[in-house]
Write a protein that holds these residues in place. Sequence first.
Motif, mmCIF file in Angstrom:
data_model
loop_
_atom_site.group_PDB
_atom_site.id
_atom_site.type_symbol
_atom_site.label_atom_id
_atom_site.label_comp_id
_atom_site.label_asym_id
_atom_site.label_seq_id
_atom_site.Cartn_x
_atom_site.Cartn_y
_atom_site.Cartn_z
ATOM 1 N N GLU A 1 19.437 37.657 21.084
ATOM 2 C CA GLU A 1 19.125 38.593 20.005
ATOM 3 C C GLU A 1 18.913 39.997 20.551
ATOM 4 O OE1 GLU A 1 15.881 37.172 17.684
ATOM 5 O OE2 GLU A 1 16.944 35.361 17.013
ATOM 6 N N GLU A 2 18.195 40.101 21.662
ATOM 7 C CA GLU A 2 17.969 41.411 22.265
ATOM 8 C C GLU A 2 19.278 42.003 22.769
ATOM 9 O OE1 GLU A 2 14.852 43.507 25.421
ATOM 10 O OE2 GLU A 2 14.901 41.319 25.187
ATOM 11 N N TYR A 3 20.117 41.147 23.349
ATOM 12 C CA TYR A 3 21.421 41.613 23.838
ATOM 13 C C TYR A 3 22.272 42.131 22.672
ATOM 14 C CZ TYR A 3 26.039 41.551 26.054
ATOM 15 O OH TYR A 3 27.275 41.899 26.530
ATOM 16 N N ALA A 4 22.275 41.409 21.572
ATOM 17 C CA ALA A 4 23.047 41.830 20.398
ATOM 18 C C ALA A 4 22.553 43.173 19.876
ATOM 19 C CB ALA A 4 22.963 40.769 19.308
ATOM 20 N N ARG A 5 21.247 43.374 19.935
ATOM 21 C CA ARG A 5 20.705 44.656 19.469
ATOM 22 C C ARG A 5 21.155 45.793 20.383
ATOM 23 N NH1 ARG A 5 15.918 47.287 20.589
ATOM 24 N NH2 ARG A 5 15.109 45.477 21.731
ATOM 25 N N PHE A 6 21.145 45.563 21.699
ATOM 26 C CA PHE A 6 21.610 46.589 22.628
ATOM 27 C C PHE A 6 23.096 46.897 22.412
ATOM 28 C CE2 PHE A 6 17.987 45.406 25.614
ATOM 29 C CZ PHE A 6 17.315 46.602 25.413
ATOM 30 N N VAL A 7 23.884 45.864 22.135
ATOM 31 C CA VAL A 7 25.309 46.083 21.870
ATOM 32 C C VAL A 7 25.486 46.933 20.625
ATOM 33 C CG1 VAL A 7 27.485 44.969 21.217
ATOM 34 C CG2 VAL A 7 26.077 43.987 23.036
ATOM 35 N N SER B 1 27.043 50.724 20.663
ATOM 36 C CA SER B 1 28.360 50.876 20.040
ATOM 37 C C SER B 1 28.415 52.047 19.070
ATOM 38 C CB SER B 1 28.729 49.587 19.289
ATOM 39 O OG SER B 1 28.732 48.480 20.146
ATOM 40 N N ALA B 2 27.268 52.478 18.606
ATOM 41 C CA ALA B 2 27.228 53.495 17.553
ATOM 42 C C ALA B 2 27.699 54.858 18.053
ATOM 43 C CB ALA B 2 25.812 53.603 17.004
ATOM 44 N N ASP B 3 28.547 55.483 17.298
ATOM 45 C CA ASP B 3 28.992 56.858 17.554
ATOM 46 C C ASP B 3 29.252 57.505 16.196
ATOM 47 O OD1 ASP B 3 29.905 59.238 18.531
ATOM 48 O OD2 ASP B 3 31.582 58.407 19.674
ATOM 49 N N PRO B 4 28.177 57.909 15.498
ATOM 50 C CA PRO B 4 28.310 58.347 14.103
ATOM 51 C C PRO B 4 29.130 59.607 13.902
ATOM 52 C CG PRO B 4 26.107 58.805 14.954
ATOM 53 C CD PRO B 4 26.790 57.959 15.973
ATOM 54 N N PHE B 5 29.380 60.353 14.978
ATOM 55 C CA PHE B 5 30.104 61.616 14.814
ATOM 56 C C PHE B 5 31.480 61.574 15.485
ATOM 57 C CE2 PHE B 5 25.493 62.399 15.289
ATOM 58 C CZ PHE B 5 25.212 62.695 13.971
ATOM 59 N N LEU C 1 37.189 52.797 27.088
ATOM 60 C CA LEU C 1 36.431 51.775 26.369
ATOM 61 C C LEU C 1 35.666 52.403 25.205
ATOM 62 C CD1 LEU C 1 34.953 49.689 29.323
ATOM 63 C CD2 LEU C 1 36.978 49.176 27.944
ATOM 64 N N LYS C 2 35.733 51.767 24.062
ATOM 65 C CA LYS C 2 35.053 52.283 22.871
ATOM 66 C C LYS C 2 34.201 51.176 22.249
ATOM 67 C CE LYS C 2 37.504 56.052 23.362
ATOM 68 N NZ LYS C 2 36.889 57.281 23.923
ATOM 69 N N GLY C 3 33.227 51.595 21.450
ATOM 70 C CA GLY C 3 32.456 50.664 20.651
ATOM 71 C C GLY C 3 31.805 49.565 21.454
ATOM 72 N N GLU C 4 31.986 48.318 20.990
ATOM 73 C CA GLU C 4 31.321 47.186 21.619
ATOM 74 C C GLU C 4 31.765 46.978 23.053
ATOM 75 O OE1 GLU C 4 31.263 43.504 19.613
ATOM 76 O OE2 GLU C 4 30.365 44.302 17.762
ATOM 77 N N ALA C 5 33.035 47.230 23.350
ATOM 78 C CA ALA C 5 33.530 47.035 24.713
ATOM 79 C C ALA C 5 32.806 47.956 25.683
ATOM 80 C CB ALA C 5 35.038 47.276 24.768
ATOM 81 N N ARG C 6 32.594 49.191 25.276
ATOM 82 C CA ARG C 6 31.875 50.135 26.127
ATOM 83 C C ARG C 6 30.409 49.718 26.272
ATOM 84 N NH1 ARG C 6 32.024 55.373 28.043
ATOM 85 N NH2 ARG C 6 30.048 56.512 28.009
ATOM 86 N N ALA C 7 29.789 49.326 25.174
ATOM 87 C CA ALA C 7 28.384 48.925 25.215
ATOM 88 C C ALA C 7 28.185 47.728 26.137
ATOM 89 C CB ALA C 7 27.901 48.597 23.805
ATOM 90 N N ARG C 8 29.058 46.733 26.031
ATOM 91 C CA ARG C 8 28.934 45.546 26.868
ATOM 92 C C ARG C 8 29.146 45.871 28.343
ATOM 93 N NH1 ARG C 8 28.734 41.014 23.623
ATOM 94 N NH2 ARG C 8 29.459 41.342 21.465
ATOM 95 N N ARG C 9 29.985 46.833 28.621
ATOM 96 C CA ARG C 9 30.212 47.241 30.013
ATOM 97 C C ARG C 9 28.996 47.958 30.588
ATOM 98 N NH1 ARG C 9 30.818 47.671 34.637
ATOM 99 N NH2 ARG C 9 32.537 48.588 35.834
ATOM 100 N N LEU C 10 28.318 48.758 29.755
ATOM 101 C CA LEU C 10 27.244 49.602 30.256
ATOM 102 C C LEU C 10 25.874 48.934 30.290
ATOM 103 C CD1 LEU C 10 28.127 53.102 28.732
ATOM 104 C CD2 LEU C 10 28.314 52.350 31.101
ATOM 105 N N ILE C 11 25.659 47.911 29.483
ATOM 106 C CA ILE C 11 24.327 47.297 29.424
ATOM 107 C C ILE C 11 23.853 46.834 30.802
ATOM 108 C CG2 ILE C 11 23.069 45.263 28.586
ATOM 109 C CD1 ILE C 11 24.549 45.701 25.891
ATOM 110 N N PRO C 12 24.649 46.074 31.562
ATOM 111 C CA PRO C 12 24.156 45.629 32.882
ATOM 112 C C PRO C 12 24.186 46.709 33.950
ATOM 113 C CG PRO C 12 26.377 44.830 32.522
ATOM 114 C CD PRO C 12 25.953 45.492 31.245
ATOM 115 N N ILE C 13 24.796 47.854 33.650
ATOM 116 C CA ILE C 13 24.795 48.970 34.597
ATOM 117 C C ILE C 13 23.593 49.868 34.347
ATOM 118 C CG2 ILE C 13 26.084 50.986 35.442
ATOM 119 C CD1 ILE C 13 28.627 49.549 34.527
ATOM 120 N N SER C 14 23.296 50.086 33.080
ATOM 121 C CA SER C 14 22.154 50.920 32.731
ATOM 122 C C SER C 14 20.855 50.345 33.278
ATOM 123 C CB SER C 14 22.065 51.074 31.210
ATOM 124 O OG SER C 14 20.952 51.840 30.833
ATOM 125 N N ASP C 15 20.742 49.024 33.233
ATOM 126 C CA ASP C 15 19.577 48.337 33.799
ATOM 127 C C ASP C 15 20.097 47.060 34.452
ATOM 128 O OD1 ASP C 15 17.263 46.714 34.223
ATOM 129 O OD2 ASP C 15 16.177 47.866 32.711
#
Length: 265
Positions: free
Chosen positions: A164-170, A174-178, A137-151
């Motif tokens: 709005e808060e959910y969109a900010r967490f996504v 999703s960011a991976d600048p390197f 999973l990359k980008g948004e798909a990974r972020a959406r999977r991890l948000i409810p697991i992280s907390d």
Amino acid sequence: MPRIAANGIEIWFERAGAGPPLLFISGTGGDLRNKPNVFDGPLPKAFEVLAYDQRGLGRTEKPDIPYAMAVYADDAAALMATQGWDEALVIGVSFGGMVAQELALRHPGRVRKLVLACTSPGGAGGASFPFHEIEHLKGEARARRLIPISDVRRDEAWAKAHPEEYARFVELGSADPFADEPGHAMGAHRQLVARAAHDAWERLPQIACPVLIAAGRHDGIALPATQERMASRIPGARLQFFEGGHLFMIQDRTAVPAMAAFLLS
């Protein structure tokens, strides 16, 4: 600071602050270029902090060979030696807590006091969430999977109630600048393989230094029940829960001061 030769590789490290020496070992995918990091928090006000990019990550060398938890621990010990640190206080966060367990077991004389934050012992004691199983999973798909697991409080109903808060967490997740750097994907993969094999459970009673296990009450990655088992396995270990999930050190402003107080006591 430049990279320095330690344990057969070039390790990127940074060192700042004043006070007792504190080695900070970061988690999965840790990269000191990502801000804020440990040097932007309160720890450098109380300690001389040494932090680094672990092998395969950030600006540290990324050899294309198998990695192991014991090797990560030896990296930490070797880095300490290059700085003239015979011993130090140690904080290990998430994956870094797994490395810190190995450091305390393989190099007990180097660890004066130990904080294990949002981590797991592996084996019969329980493992943290298997990141290697969602590596695809990359980008948004990974972020959406991890948000409810992280907390675990941030479930589907929470996401609908806080769009709005959910969109900010996504966006943040999703960011991976390197991501396009040479060796980035390979190094990250090799870290996940080593992480999956972590098992210090049977050896935990050998940890002889004072230990604080710090955890988030709502962490779905390093489960609260696992923290309780780990605390029962390490002689004299103290367990303290904070309000938050896997990122409780950011979510609960009392967490880092409590960790610092333990190390300074």
